[in-house]
Design a protein around this motif. Structure first.
Motif, PDB file in Angstrom:
ATOM      1  N   ALA A 332      -2.062   2.769 -14.646  1.00 31.60           N
ATOM      2  CA  ALA A 332      -2.302   2.410 -15.304  1.00 31.60           C
ATOM      3  C   ALA A 332      -3.761   2.503 -15.218  1.00 31.60           C
ATOM      4  O   ALA A 332      -4.461   1.593 -15.038  1.00 31.60           O
ATOM      5  N   GLY A 333      -4.020   3.548 -15.113  1.00 34.22           N
ATOM      6  CA  GLY A 333      -5.478   3.665 -15.267  1.00 34.22           C
ATOM      7  C   GLY A 333      -6.209   3.991 -13.992  1.00 34.22           C
ATOM      8  O   GLY A 333      -7.366   4.334 -14.024  1.00 34.22           O
ATOM      9  N   LYS A 334      -5.532   3.904 -12.813  1.00 37.65           N
ATOM     10  CA  LYS A 334      -6.179   4.185 -11.534  1.00 37.65           C
ATOM     11  C   LYS A 334      -5.328   5.173 -10.759  1.00 37.65           C
ATOM     12  O   LYS A 334      -4.119   5.283 -10.986  1.00 37.65           O
ATOM     13  N   PRO A 335      -5.898   5.905  -9.790  1.00 38.17           N
ATOM     14  CA  PRO A 335      -5.054   6.706  -8.896  1.00 38.17           C
ATOM     15  C   PRO A 335      -4.038   5.808  -8.195  1.00 38.17           C
ATOM     16  O   PRO A 335      -4.321   4.652  -7.873  1.00 38.17           O
ATOM     17  N   ILE A 336      -2.854   6.344  -7.965  1.00 38.07           N
ATOM     18  CA  ILE A 336      -1.775   5.547  -7.390  1.00 38.07           C
ATOM     19  C   ILE A 336      -2.165   4.978  -6.033  1.00 38.07           C
ATOM     20  O   ILE A 336      -1.764   3.873  -5.668  1.00 38.07           O
ATOM     21  N   SER A 337      -2.999   5.692  -5.271  1.00 38.31           N
ATOM     22  CA  SER A 337      -3.409   5.194  -3.956  1.00 38.31           C
ATOM     23  C   SER A 337      -4.227   3.922  -4.080  1.00 38.31           C
ATOM     24  O   SER A 337      -4.104   3.004  -3.267  1.00 38.31           O
ATOM     25  N   GLN A 338      -5.069   3.821  -5.121  1.00 38.15           N
ATOM     26  CA  GLN A 338      -5.870   2.618  -5.323  1.00 38.15           C
ATOM     27  C   GLN A 338      -5.005   1.445  -5.772  1.00 38.15           C
ATOM     28  O   GLN A 338      -5.221   0.300  -5.366  1.00 38.15           O
ATOM     29  N   ILE A 339      -3.998   1.743  -6.608  1.00 33.09           N
ATOM     30  CA  ILE A 339      -3.087   0.686  -7.049  1.00 33.09           C
ATOM     31  C   ILE A 339      -2.319   0.124  -5.857  1.00 33.09           C
ATOM     32  O   ILE A 339      -2.154  -1.090  -5.698  1.00 33.09           O
ATOM     33  N   LEU A 340      -1.866   1.019  -4.978  1.00 33.16           N
ATOM     34  CA  LEU A 340      -1.135   0.587  -3.790  1.00 33.16           C
ATOM     35  C   LEU A 340      -2.028  -0.228  -2.873  1.00 33.16           C
ATOM     36  O   LEU A 340      -1.604  -1.248  -2.318  1.00 33.16           O
ATOM     37  N   ALA A 341      -3.279   0.183  -2.720  1.00 35.27           N
ATOM     38  CA  ALA A 341      -4.215  -0.569  -1.883  1.00 35.27           C
ATOM     39  C   ALA A 341      -4.407  -1.983  -2.435  1.00 35.27           C
ATOM     40  O   ALA A 341      -4.485  -2.963  -1.675  1.00 35.27           O
ATOM     41  N   GLY A 342      -4.471  -2.095  -3.761  1.00 35.24           N
ATOM     42  CA  GLY A 342      -4.597  -3.417  -4.377  1.00 35.24           C
ATOM     43  C   GLY A 342      -3.389  -4.290  -4.119  1.00 35.24           C
ATOM     44  O   GLY A 342      -3.507  -5.499  -3.886  1.00 35.24           O
ATOM     45  N   LEU A 343      -2.195  -3.676  -4.141  1.00 34.76           N
ATOM     46  CA  LEU A 343      -0.978  -4.428  -3.836  1.00 34.76           C
ATOM     47  C   LEU A 343      -1.024  -4.962  -2.414  1.00 34.76           C
ATOM     48  O   LEU A 343      -0.717  -6.137  -2.159  1.00 34.76           O
ATOM     49  N   GLU A 344      -1.430  -4.123  -1.459  1.00 37.63           N
ATOM     50  CA  GLU A 344      -1.449  -4.552  -0.059  1.00 37.63           C
ATOM     51  C   GLU A 344      -2.499  -5.621   0.194  1.00 37.63           C
ATOM     52  O   GLU A 344      -2.342  -6.452   1.096  1.00 37.63           O
ATOM     53  N   GLN A 345      -3.564  -5.630  -0.583  1.00 40.37           N
ATOM     54  CA  GLN A 345      -4.548  -6.710  -0.461  1.00 40.37           C
ATOM     55  C   GLN A 345      -3.940  -8.046  -0.847  1.00 40.37           C
ATOM     56  O   GLN A 345      -4.306  -9.096  -0.309  1.00 40.37           O
ATOM     57  N   ARG A 346      -2.984  -8.029  -1.775  1.00 38.53           N
ATOM     58  CA  ARG A 346      -2.371  -9.265  -2.245  1.00 38.53           C
ATOM     59  C   ARG A 346      -1.251  -9.726  -1.323  1.00 38.53           C
ATOM     60  O   ARG A 346      -1.084 -10.936  -1.106  1.00 38.53           O
ATOM     61  N   VAL A 347      -0.436  -8.788  -0.813  1.00 40.30           N
ATOM     62  CA  VAL A 347       0.773  -9.191  -0.089  1.00 40.30           C
ATOM     63  C   VAL A 347       0.718  -8.860   1.389  1.00 40.30           C
ATOM     64  O   VAL A 347       1.650  -9.175   2.131  1.00 40.30           O
ATOM     65  N   GLY A 348      -0.360  -8.218   1.836  1.00 37.93           N
ATOM     66  CA  GLY A 348      -0.477  -7.857   3.237  1.00 37.93           C
ATOM     67  C   GLY A 348      -0.003  -6.446   3.507  1.00 37.93           C
ATOM     68  O   GLY A 348       0.623  -5.810   2.651  1.00 37.93           O
ATOM     69  N   PRO A 349      -0.264  -5.922   4.689  1.00 38.00           N
ATOM     70  CA  PRO A 349       0.142  -4.557   5.034  1.00 38.00           C
ATOM     71  C   PRO A 349       1.654  -4.421   5.087  1.00 38.00           C
ATOM     72  O   PRO A 349       2.377  -5.387   5.335  1.00 38.00           O
ATOM     73  N   HIS A 350       2.104  -3.203   4.855  1.00 36.36           N
ATOM     74  CA  HIS A 350       3.538  -2.968   4.735  1.00 36.36           C
ATOM     75  C   HIS A 350       3.926  -1.691   5.473  1.00 36.36           C
ATOM     76  O   HIS A 350       3.273  -0.657   5.345  1.00 36.36           O
ATOM     77  N   ALA A 351       4.986  -1.772   6.257  1.00 38.05           N
ATOM     78  CA  ALA A 351       5.604  -0.589   6.844  1.00 38.05           C
ATOM     79  C   ALA A 351       7.109  -0.790   6.785  1.00 38.05           C
ATOM     80  O   ALA A 351       7.613  -1.919   6.888  1.00 38.05           O
ATOM     81  N   TYR A 352       7.819   0.307   6.614  1.00 37.74           N
ATOM     82  CA  TYR A 352       9.275   0.225   6.437  1.00 37.74           C
ATOM     83  C   TYR A 352       9.900   1.489   6.988  1.00 37.74           C
ATOM     84  O   TYR A 352       9.328   2.583   6.906  1.00 37.74           O
ATOM     85  N   ALA A 353      11.097   1.357   7.552  1.00 39.76           N
ATOM     86  CA  ALA A 353      11.860   2.533   7.985  1.00 39.76           C
ATOM     87  C   ALA A 353      13.339   2.177   8.020  1.00 39.76           C
ATOM     88  O   ALA A 353      13.719   0.994   8.059  1.00 39.76           O
ATOM     89  N   ARG A 354      14.153   3.221   8.012  1.00 43.36           N
ATOM     90  CA  ARG A 354      15.597   3.061   8.078  1.00 43.36           C
ATOM     91  C   ARG A 354      16.140   4.066   9.078  1.00 43.36           C
ATOM     92  O   ARG A 354      15.742   5.231   9.078  1.00 43.36           O
TER      93      ARG A 354
END
Length: 450
Positions: A332-354
């Motif tokens: 929405a107007g920003k590179p997806i990497s910047q949007i994701l970085a903004g999300l992690e600033q709000r909810v903390g770092p994230h890692a996931y695996a299966r």
């Protein structure tokens, strides 16, 4: 010889082609579906769609023939299409239900049968139970004479109406004119052409990968996660692209690769979508997530003051809860990497695996029972050195840990495998939790990362 017992999993019935997924069994399932639809409407209308798997269009025609022999008018899609297109077509055409011939992201040996109700949603558990009873009471259902159903079956192009609906929800013209460079990794699935049609044709350029029909899926599972998309990730790392959208075999599951080649998993995509709807579009409402979905959703729900409900895995569990609670989001107007970085600033770092534990199909039920019982008898108080705060056991075993991380073991409802999932602050912590649970149930040597 008694008819084979049919059992639905988390989203429909799936089986091995020419083993249990046969024309005979498909006709039994279709006959039960026809009887159910006739109990819901005096003048039922059915939608039938299919994916790119081996003989999917032929299985779809077999379903349409059974419907027609029951006097049910049926629209059969004129090309392979995403399952959600069938769901929308139910709403658009006021149909009684839809069947999608697809095994989604299962390996190439499989095919499947998904049924959607008059709401366009997955079948709730009580309807599944009714369908299974009817199916398993049927013996052989012979192939009907095509002449009997003459005039009941029509070919249908769902795209114009589906595109019109998407354009009412998203400003497609703005995206077309944005000058973006978008890659669509089709994974040989039924999503080919859809994204290019909707957002290409202007200044935005859409490049499709693996958009040919290949029932072997190039030797990989059509699930949009590494390592299945490693070659696409490598391409994105070269640069010169803004975004890659990866869709699975029936294009109802999505993964994203950003402009730097970083894979954004389905948990992150769900949280990003939630943040976009809440913050950018100002929408509000409850959110439904499954037990294998991200804790980021809970944090965003708390921030925006909206309830988050957790249900067992499967659209059959998500859809009824969404209708019950009038939920905004399920699944929405920003590179997806910047949007994701903004999300992690709000909810903390994230890692996931299966990790996937592949088992023998002929001994799956006994092996699955043994693994679950082992975990029941050795339920841990701590995992990887972190205390267990609470346990949920209605769909496998999910352990919520004191540091906000979690680890889940559950049996697949569509394949002969056990899946172990974990989410934590970093990759090392995730792997430690996965290994700890594998050690408890004694399956470490069989685990493969996904």
């Amino acid at each position: 010889m008694a008819a084979q017992q049919i059992k639905f999993g988390t989203d429909g019935w799936r089986g091995i082609i020419a083993d249990d997924f046969t024309y005979g069994n498909v006709r039994r399932v279709a006959q039960a579906t026809a009887q159910y639809m006739k109990s819901r409407s005096n003048d039922p209308l059915a939608i039938v769609c299919y994916d790119c798997r081996f003989a999917s269009e032929d299985f779809a025609q077999a379903v349409a023939d059974i419907f027609a022999s029951n006097g049910i008018k049926t629209l059969v899609f004129d090309r392979p299409s995403p399952t959600q297109v069938a769901s929308w077509t139910v709403i658009d055409r006021k149909a009684t239900g839809a069947v999608a011939i697809t095994a989604s992201h299962n390996p190439y040996q499989f095919n499947g049968y998904k049924y959607k109700t008059e709401t366009g949603s997955a079948v709730p558990s009580e309807v599944i139970a009714e369908l299974e009873r009817t199916i398993n009471s049927l013996d052989d259902v012979p192939a009907p004479d095509h002449k009997v159903g003459h005039g009941f079956v029509s070919s249908y192009d769902p795209r114009p109406h589906y595109y019109a609906q998407i354009s009412r929800m998203v400003d497609l013209d703005a995206i077309k004119n944005a000058g973006l460079r978008v890659v669509h990794e089709c994974m040989y699935g039924s999503g080919y052409g859809y994204i290019a049609d909707m957002i290409g044709g202007g200044r935005t350029v859409v490049t499709e990968l693996h958009n040919q029909r290949n029932p072997l899926f190039g030797g990989i599972n059509p699930e949009p996660i590494p390592p299945n998309i490693d070659s696409t990730i490598a391409m994105m790392k070269v640069g010169n692209q803004d975004l890659c959208i990866c869709t699975d075999g029936d294009a109802d599951r999505v993964g994203i690769i950003d402009e730097s080649g970083r894979f954004i998993n389905q948990l992150q995509v769900f949280a990003l979508l939630m943040l976009y709807l809440f913050e950018a579009r100002g929408m509000r409402g409850p959110v439904i997530k499954t037990v294998n979905m991200t804790a980021m959703v809970d944090k965003l729900g708390a921030e925006f003051g909206e309830r988050v409900f957790e249900v067992p895995v499967g659209f059959k569990n998500v859809a009824p809860k969404m209708m019950e609670t009038n939920a905004l989001l399920g699944g929405a107007g920003k590179p997806i990497s910047q949007i994701l970085a903004g999300l992690e600033q709000r909810v903390g770092p994230h890692a996931y695996a299966r990790h996937d534990i592949h088992l023998q199909r002929d001994t799956y039920e006994s092996d699955r029972k043994r693994i679950i019982e082992t975990l029941q008898q050795n339920e841990p108080n701590e995992i990887a050195g972190v205390a267990v705060q609470r346990v949920r056991s209605d769909d496998g075993f999910k352990f919520y840990l004191a540091d906000g991380s979690w680890v889940l073991l559950r049996a697949s409802g569509t394949e002969a495998l056990i899946r172990i999932y974990s989410e934590a602050a970093d990759g090392e912590a995730v792997e430690a939790r996965l290994r700890a649970l594998e050690d408890i149930v004694g399956v470490r040597q069989h685990a493969t990362a996904s």
